[in-house]
Scaffold this motif. Structure first.
Motif, PDB file in Angstrom:
ATOM      1  N   THR A   4       6.087  -6.901  -1.134  1.00 50.95           N
ATOM      2  CA  THR A   4       6.345  -5.489  -1.379  1.00 50.95           C
ATOM      3  C   THR A   4       6.943  -5.352  -2.766  1.00 50.95           C
ATOM      4  O   THR A   4       7.874  -6.087  -3.125  1.00 50.95           O
ATOM      5  CB  THR A   4       7.324  -4.917  -0.334  1.00 50.95           C
ATOM      6  N   ASP A  29       3.497  -0.509   2.977  1.00 47.40           N
ATOM      7  CA  ASP A  29       4.069  -1.844   3.098  1.00 47.40           C
ATOM      8  C   ASP A  29       3.891  -2.674   1.829  1.00 47.40           C
ATOM      9  O   ASP A  29       4.386  -3.800   1.748  1.00 47.40           O
ATOM     10  CB  ASP A  29       3.429  -2.582   4.274  1.00 47.40           C
ATOM     11  N   GLU A  32       7.483  -0.147  -2.519  1.00 49.18           N
ATOM     12  CA  GLU A  32       8.686   0.598  -2.166  1.00 49.18           C
ATOM     13  C   GLU A  32       8.978   1.556  -3.314  1.00 49.18           C
ATOM     14  O   GLU A  32       9.278   1.132  -4.442  1.00 49.18           O
ATOM     15  CB  GLU A  32       9.861  -0.350  -1.963  1.00 49.18           C
TER      16      GLU A  32
END
Length: 365
Positions: A4, A29, A32
Motif C-alpha cells: 500500500t 487497498d 492510502e
C-alpha cells in the motif's frame, strides 16, 4: 503481497474529487490517501471532510516537509504542474500528473531532468490507454492480425460555453498552455499514439472562431506516422453533439472507438474484410476483456509498477512524444510550415511556449 502506497493529492478542484473517488472505489487497498494541498482553505477543508482526511496543507512545499510519501498526485491547474512535479521529484517523491504535463517542451525537459536525478518517477495521467479494448487492439496490431495501418482519424469534438472560460487560468497560453489541442484533445491523441506508434511530421491549422480566449478553440492536423500511415486530427470546443472518436483503417479491418469521456468494450467496433473475418474476430473476442478506461484502471497499473519497482505508466518518454506532437501542431498552424519530429529544439520559440512566435490573432485581456 501487494504493498500500500502513501499518496497525497495536490489541488482540490473537480478533477481531484474524481481522482480521490476513483482511488477509493477501485484501489483502496493499494493507495492510502493521506493528505491534500490547496491554498484555498475553504476548498481544502471541504475536500478533506468529504474524503475523511485529517491533514491539509497550503503548499506542496509544506506537504513535502511534513509527510512521508510514495506518490504525489498533481491535480492543479496546468501552470502549477511543472513547479509541483519538480518540487516533489527533488524531494525524492514520485509524481503522477494530470494533463498536460507541462506548459512547454522546455518546462517538460526540466521535469525530465529532475526525474532522472530522483529516486521518484514521473508519469502522466492518460487513462484511456488502459481499457481492455485498447490493449486488445495493440495486441492484434503487434501480432499482425489487422495488417498494416493505412489511414486513421482522431477527433475530440467537445463543447465548452463561454462561461467555462470565466475561470481565470483557462484560455490563456501562460496558464493553460493552449486550447483544446493542449487541454482536451491531448488524452485522445495520446491514446491514438499508444495504438499506432510514433509520428514523423505534421501539417496543421488552428483557429479562434467563437470563444473569448487567447488560445485556439479549434485545430486540425494531418499527421504522418513513422510507419507511413496518415492520421487526421480535429480538436474542437464548439461542437454541440459531443463525441470522442478514433478510427483505424488497417489492411484487414477497420477498428472504431466512439465515446465521450470514457469507454468500455461496447464502445468499440471491428469491421473485418470478408476474407479475414475468422482470424480478426477470434482475436477481437479474446482476452483481456471487461476493463473500462478510467483513472482507477491507470492507478492499478501504477501500483503494479511500484510493486515491481518499475517506472509507472505513462513514462517520461511517452509523455514527451505526445507533448512534442502538440507543440508541432501549434508550430505548423502558426508558421504555415510542415514540422517534423525532433525539429522543435531549444532554438525554436515553440520549444519555450506553445504559441511560439505568436498566434495569428491578438490576445484578449
Amino acid at each position: 503481497m501487494p504493498s500500500t502506497y502513501r499518496l497525497a493529492i495536490v489541488g482540490t478542484g473537480g478533477i481531484a474529487h474524481l481522482h480521490a473517488a476513483e482511488l477509493r472505489r477501485h484501489v483502496p487497498d493499494r493507495f492510502e490517501l493521506v493528505a491534500a494541498v490547496d491554498p484555498d482553505t475553504g476548498r481544502l477543508d471541504a475536500f478533506n471532510a468529504q474524503f475523511g482526511l485529517e491533514r491539509g496543507y497550503a503548499s506542496i512545499e509544506e506537504l513535502l516537509a511534513n509527510e512521508e510519501l510514495d506518490l504525489v498526485d498533481l491535480c492543479t491547474p496546468p501552470v502549477a504542474h511543472g513547479p509541483g512535479a519538480i518540487a516533489a521529484l527533488e524531494a525524492g517523491v514520485g509524481v503522477v500528473c494530470e494533463k498536460p504535463p507541462a506548459l512547454s517542451l522546455e518546462e517538460f525537459d526540466r521535469i525530465a531532468a529532475a526525474a532522472a536525478a530522483s529516486k521518484g518517477d514521473f508519469s502522466i495521467i492518460s487513462q484511456h490507454r488502459f481499457g481492455s479494448a485498447a490493449e486488445r487492439v495493440r495486441n492484434m496490431s503487434a501480432a499482425g492480425v489487422l495488417g498494416k495501418l493505412a489511414v486513421a482519424k482522431c477527433d475530440t469534438l467537445w463543447f465548452r460555453p463561454a462561461e467555462y472560460f470565466a475561470v481565470d487560468w483557462r484560455g490563456r497560453w501562460e496558464t493553460e498552455g493552449g486550447g483544446p489541442t493542449m487541454g482536451h484533445g491531448i488524452h485522445q491523441i495520446d491514446t491514438l499514439l499508444s495504438l499506432v506508434g510514433p509520428w514523423s511530421e505534421v501539417v496543421a491549422t488552428a483557429h479562434r472562431h467563437r470563444r473569448d480566449t487567447n488560445t485556439e478553440d479549434v485545430s486540425h492536423a494531418i499527421v504522418t506516422l513513422e510507419s507511413g500511415a496518415s492520421v487526421v486530427i480535429t480538436n474542437s470546443l464548439l461542437s454541440p453533439r459531443e463525441v470522442s472518436q478514433i478510427r483505424l483503417d488497417y489492411d484487414n479491418a477497420t477498428v472504431e472507438l466512439d465515446h465521450l469521456y470514457g469507454y468500455g468494450d461496447s464502445n468499440w467496433t471491428v469491421t473485418p474484410l470478408e476474407e479475414h473475418v475468422e482470424e480478426v474476430m477470434q482475436a477481437w473476442y479474446s482476452k483481456p476483456r471487461g476493463q473500462s478506461s478510467g483513472h482507477g484502471a491507470q492507478f492499478a497499473r501504477i501500483a503494479d509498477a511500484l510493486d515491481g519497482k518499475a517506472a509507472p505508466p505513462v513514462n517520461v518518454t511517452e509523455a514527451r512524444r505526445t507533448l512534442e506532437l502538440l507543440a508541432a501542431i501549434y508550430a505548423s498552424a502558426f508558421t504555415g510550415k510542415r514540422v517534423r519530429a525532433g525539429e522543435i529544439d531549444p532554438t525554436s520559440p515553440f520549444y519555450q511556449r506553445m504559441n511560439g512566435s505568436g498566434a495569428p490573432w491578438p490576445d484578449r485581456k
